[in-house]
Design an enzyme around this catalytic site. Sequence first.
Site, PDB file in Angstrom:
ATOM      1  NE  ARG A   1      31.192  14.676 -44.943  1.00 23.28           N
ATOM      2  CZ  ARG A   1      30.797  14.687 -44.037  1.00 23.28           C
ATOM      3  NH1 ARG A   1      29.451  14.538 -43.576  1.00 23.28           N
ATOM      4  NH2 ARG A   1      31.701  14.268 -42.963  1.00 23.28           N
ATOM      5  CB  THR A   2      35.049  10.373 -49.118  1.00 22.47           C
ATOM      6  OG1 THR A   2      35.099  11.674 -48.743  1.00 22.47           O
ATOM      7  CG2 THR A   2      35.834   9.775 -50.289  1.00 22.47           C
TER       8      THR A   2
ATOM      9  CE  LYS B   1      47.967  -9.656 -38.689  1.00 22.54           C
ATOM     10  NZ  LYS B   1      47.478 -10.870 -39.327  1.00 22.54           N
TER      11      LYS B   1
HETATM   12  C1  NCD Z   1      37.322  16.343 -45.844  1.00 18.09           C
HETATM   13  C2  NCD Z   1      38.673  15.353 -45.834  1.00 18.09           C
HETATM   14  O1  NCD Z   1      38.469  14.211 -45.490  1.00 18.09           O
HETATM   15  O2  NCD Z   1      39.581  16.024 -46.175  1.00 18.09           O
HETATM   16  N1  NCD Z   1      36.260  15.425 -45.476  1.00 18.09           N
HETATM   17  C3  NCD Z   1      35.517  14.853 -46.945  1.00 18.09           C
HETATM   18  O3  NCD Z   1      36.048  14.206 -47.324  1.00 18.09           O
HETATM   19  N2  NCD Z   1      34.255  15.480 -47.019  1.00 18.09           N
HETATM   20  C4  NCD Z   1      37.331  17.396 -45.001  1.00 18.09           C
HETATM   21  C5  NCD Z   1      37.843  17.290 -43.487  1.00 18.09           C
HETATM   22  O4  NCD Z   1      37.968  16.382 -43.054  1.00 18.09           O
HETATM   23  O5  NCD Z   1      37.880  18.534 -42.888  1.00 18.09           O
END
Ligand code: NCD
Length: 307
Positions: free
Chosen positions: A56-57, A86
């Site tokens: 998602r991010t 590296k």
């Molecule tokens: C979260 C993260 O990466 O902290 N995911 C996200 O960005 N939606 C939550 C997770 O990985 O559990």
Amino acid sequence: MHVLSVSQFHNETIQTLFALATKYKKLDQTTAGRKKLHSLHTGNQLCSLFYEPSTRTRISFEQAALKLGMGVVSTENAAEFSSASKGETLEDTMRVLNGYNFDAVIVRHPETGATDRAAAVSTTPIINAGDGKGEHPTQALLDLYTIYEKHGTLEGLTVVLGGDLKHGRTVRSLVRLLARYKGNRFVFVSTSELQIGVDIKQELAHVGCTYTETEDMKQAFKNADVVYWTRLQKERLETKLTSSKEFILNKQTIAYLPKKAVIMHPLPRVSEIHTEIDSDPRAYYFKQASNGLYVRMALLHTVLSSR
Ligand code: NCD
């Protein structure tokens, strides 16, 4: 302007950001609106540098940039495919990116504090997309936006957060944000091994926010306005857990939840939310994820406009 922690945002800035996100969400529904959005940042470029997996991010940030007319250069597995493999330091990578004249760099890294280190040597704005067990400010902003969208207020809420509260960075950032609004109460549901950090509890005590810690889901769900569930962060466990107790949201357990409650999760979910509740009107995690696109568009616009 780097975006490193939720603590840097004033409540007024957050309101402005949310209004912008709502405007962008609306514009994105029509062809004319999408054209308008696309004209906002033509000629700007985003670099996304991910040393840890992400769905998602990274994708929503890149989509946000493309929708604003920006160009995107992306390394989705920087740990393996950048010179980090590296032995190049994060600082040197940033020094190199300084010379490529991006408008913003999104960084996710497994080490807590890594994005602060990147920002210390970067002449380009850095946006923290998750640093170890530290913070995940952009997730917290989209979580807060979702709560505001559902409840029309950010005050006087009973917020129940459950799962791995020790290693989850999203919970840490969200609690920090919510604690700044009047009258919010927190209920933390986890085993004693996975409780939220002492630093967060101290911050809550400092601002006079009430919180309780429990393993009793039924009790916790009474009067809940928000239920924020998280997965076990297996990749961050230092030692093997002694308790195998799990807190599962399924038809049976959400029966204790009031009608007004909204069920949230930063995703990915693993086994802690059964798909059988996805169609419950209170289940909001996929809509929450889609809000991420618009909050990140608003954030990119704000960062770029501040340069
Ligand atoms: C979260 C993260 O990466 O902290 N995911 C996200 O960005 N939606 C939550 C997770 O990985 O559990």
